[in-house]
Design a protein around this motif. Structure first.
Motif, mmCIF file in Angstrom:
data_model
loop_
_atom_site.group_PDB
_atom_site.id
_atom_site.type_symbol
_atom_site.label_atom_id
_atom_site.label_comp_id
_atom_site.label_asym_id
_atom_site.label_seq_id
_atom_site.Cartn_x
_atom_site.Cartn_y
_atom_site.Cartn_z
ATOM 1 N N UNK A 1 112.864 -57.383 -71.480
ATOM 2 C CA UNK A 1 111.469 -56.646 -72.080
ATOM 3 C C UNK A 1 110.413 -57.676 -71.757
ATOM 4 N N UNK A 2 109.337 -57.054 -70.836
ATOM 5 C CA UNK A 2 108.236 -58.013 -70.808
ATOM 6 C C UNK A 2 107.076 -57.620 -71.779
ATOM 7 N N UNK A 3 106.916 -58.164 -72.738
ATOM 8 C CA UNK A 3 105.868 -58.182 -73.715
ATOM 9 C C UNK A 3 104.475 -58.292 -73.210
ATOM 10 N N UNK A 4 103.738 -57.288 -73.756
ATOM 11 C CA UNK A 4 102.364 -57.489 -73.137
ATOM 12 C C UNK A 4 101.264 -57.418 -74.530
ATOM 13 N N UNK A 5 100.269 -58.096 -74.748
ATOM 14 C CA UNK A 5 99.444 -58.187 -75.882
ATOM 15 C C UNK A 5 98.615 -56.930 -75.952
ATOM 16 N N UNK A 6 98.200 -56.301 -74.902
ATOM 17 C CA UNK A 6 97.314 -55.047 -74.786
ATOM 18 C C UNK A 6 97.840 -53.697 -74.301
ATOM 19 N N UNK A 7 99.317 -53.650 -74.610
ATOM 20 C CA UNK A 7 99.717 -52.344 -74.105
ATOM 21 C C UNK A 7 101.553 -52.397 -74.514
ATOM 22 N N UNK A 8 101.823 -51.368 -73.794
ATOM 23 C CA UNK A 8 103.238 -51.105 -74.128
ATOM 24 C C UNK A 8 104.088 -52.083 -73.249
ATOM 25 N N UNK A 9 105.102 -52.482 -73.912
ATOM 26 C CA UNK A 9 105.909 -53.475 -73.241
ATOM 27 C C UNK A 9 106.658 -52.882 -71.759
ATOM 28 N N UNK B 1 102.580 -47.556 -69.391
ATOM 29 C CA UNK B 1 101.236 -47.388 -69.321
ATOM 30 C C UNK B 1 100.629 -47.365 -68.017
ATOM 31 N N UNK B 2 101.437 -47.332 -66.907
ATOM 32 C CA UNK B 2 101.023 -46.935 -65.356
ATOM 33 C C UNK B 2 100.525 -45.403 -65.555
ATOM 34 N N UNK B 3 100.993 -44.583 -66.051
ATOM 35 C CA UNK B 3 100.584 -43.179 -66.113
ATOM 36 C C UNK B 3 99.260 -42.934 -66.201
ATOM 37 N N UNK B 4 98.718 -43.544 -67.223
ATOM 38 C CA UNK B 4 97.372 -43.690 -67.516
ATOM 39 C C UNK B 4 96.284 -44.025 -66.363
ATOM 40 N N UNK B 5 96.679 -44.878 -65.495
ATOM 41 C CA UNK B 5 95.908 -45.373 -64.322
ATOM 42 C C UNK B 5 96.198 -44.648 -63.000
ATOM 43 N N UNK B 6 97.106 -43.855 -63.038
ATOM 44 C CA UNK B 6 97.477 -42.784 -61.943
ATOM 45 C C UNK B 6 98.635 -43.473 -61.086
ATOM 46 N N UNK B 7 99.409 -44.384 -61.537
ATOM 47 C CA UNK B 7 100.331 -45.137 -60.856
ATOM 48 C C UNK B 7 101.727 -44.666 -61.409
ATOM 49 N N UNK B 8 102.879 -44.560 -60.566
ATOM 50 C CA UNK B 8 104.216 -44.294 -61.325
ATOM 51 C C UNK B 8 104.583 -45.369 -62.233
ATOM 52 N N UNK B 9 105.149 -44.891 -63.236
ATOM 53 C CA UNK B 9 105.730 -45.905 -64.263
ATOM 54 C C UNK B 9 107.039 -46.763 -63.690
ATOM 55 N N UNK B 10 107.793 -46.140 -62.878
ATOM 56 C CA UNK B 10 108.947 -46.951 -62.096
ATOM 57 C C UNK B 10 108.373 -47.345 -61.025
#
Length: 323
Positions: free
Chosen positions: A39-47, A80-89
């Motif tokens: 898990x790569x934790x991020x302070x401003x979004x989903x891990x 969170x990539x989906x929100x900026x038009x990029x694939x999640x995977x």
């Protein structure tokens, strides 16, 4: 070291060829350590999640290896990539020389995964689907959908491909693209009706509410479950499990990661001994596939590092010899 794009992967592989490559790989085996999840934790979004899937060809008593390769797939899942038009995977596959460790190729990971996943399903269908299976229903219209349609068509005489998706416009795009390539594809209508008519049902969704109702399946149908990759996701209901002879790609993976297997095992609907075989046992002839024209078969895959390694080697060999 070769850097291999998605388009080059497409040029290097054929569906019938990769099915046979995977058949050989499952028969011969490879070393497959448990995949790593971080898990790569991020302070401003989903891990995000970092996945590492290593495998290498086994060495015999003489210290040699027919394949002579080490491979590792490196995948990130960033919701969170989906929100900026990029694939999640996102993903890459790194292929190394099995003796020296020298990098041989860096391969587009998403495309390699699409090919090997679809061809693993087709490999299973070569043992489990009726020889005359001609009507294919593909549930889901994501990136994997056309690959599943083409792979199944490579092993069975498919004359009708129906694409179903919750958003019909997405199904229309997939069907139109397949039709443009000469495949008999069209948009499916009512899902319940389609389930009752299909010879092969191939599903690639991330639903947690089962879409495949076992009561609707016709005798002789084969169900191919590809999408659900966590214990919470499930594409088929208890009736489908109860009515079918159940097979998996790998026992270790499917019984721990796949909701279509994990949940019925937990509830008692599926007994451990009722998981008849995995692809290793089918490819080696240790267990049998379809036993009659009327039985329903069900295959659940979660993916195996062996598949990536075999596909990666096939791509590298095809492109390195052509240059």
């Amino acid at each position: 070291m070769l850097t291999i794009s998605a388009a080059e992967v497409d040029r290097a592989l054929t569906f019938s060829g990769l099915v046979e490559t995977l058949r050989t790989a499952f028969r011969e085996g490879a070393v497959q350590p448990v995949r790593h999840h971080h898990a790569i934790e991020r302070p401003d979004g989903a891990a995000s999640t970092l996945l590492l899937m290593p495998a290498w060809t086994d060495f015999d008593a003489a210290g040699t290896s027919a394949g002579g390769h080490i491979g590792v797939k490196i995948v990130t899942v960033s919701p969170d990539n989906n929100a900026i038009g990029k694939p999640a995977v996102m993903g890459l596959y790194l292929l190394l020389d099995g003796v020296t460790g020298e990098p041989q190729a860096l391969i587009d990971g998403q495309r390699l995964t699409q090919w090997r996943t679809a061809c693993a399903s087709a490999l299973a269908a070569s043992y489990l689907a009726r020889e005359d299976a001609s009507r294919l229903l593909v549930i889901g219209a994501g990136a994997l959908s056309p690959f599943l349609a083409k792979a199944h068509s490579a092993v069975r005489p498919v004359k009708s491909i129906r694409i179903w998706n919750r958003t019909p416009a997405n199904a229309e795009k997939v069907a139109a693209a397949l039709h443009a390539e000469g495949f008999p594809a069209s948009v499916a209508g009512d899902l319940e009706t389609e389930l009752g008519e299909a010879d092969i049902v191939s599903s690639a969704t991330i639903t947690t509410a089962p879409l495949i109702r076992g009561a609707l399946l016709k005798p002789g149908a084969h169900v191919d479950l590809v999408g659900g990759f966590t214990p919470q996701m499930r594409e088929s209901d208890d009736d489908a499990i109860s009515r079918a002879r159940v097979y998996v790609d790998t026992r270790a993976g499917a019984t721990k990661e796949a909701g279509d297997i994990v949940q019925p095992l937990a509830s008692g609907v599926l007994k451990p001994e009722a998981v008849i075989a995995d692809l290793h046992e089918l490819a080696r002839g240790e267990k049998q596939g379809r036993q009659s024209e009327s039985e329903i078969t069900l295959f659940k895959s979660v993916g195996a590092a062996l598949e990536d390694l075999a596909a990666g080697i096939a791509v590298y060999k095809a492109l390195s010899t052509s240059q």
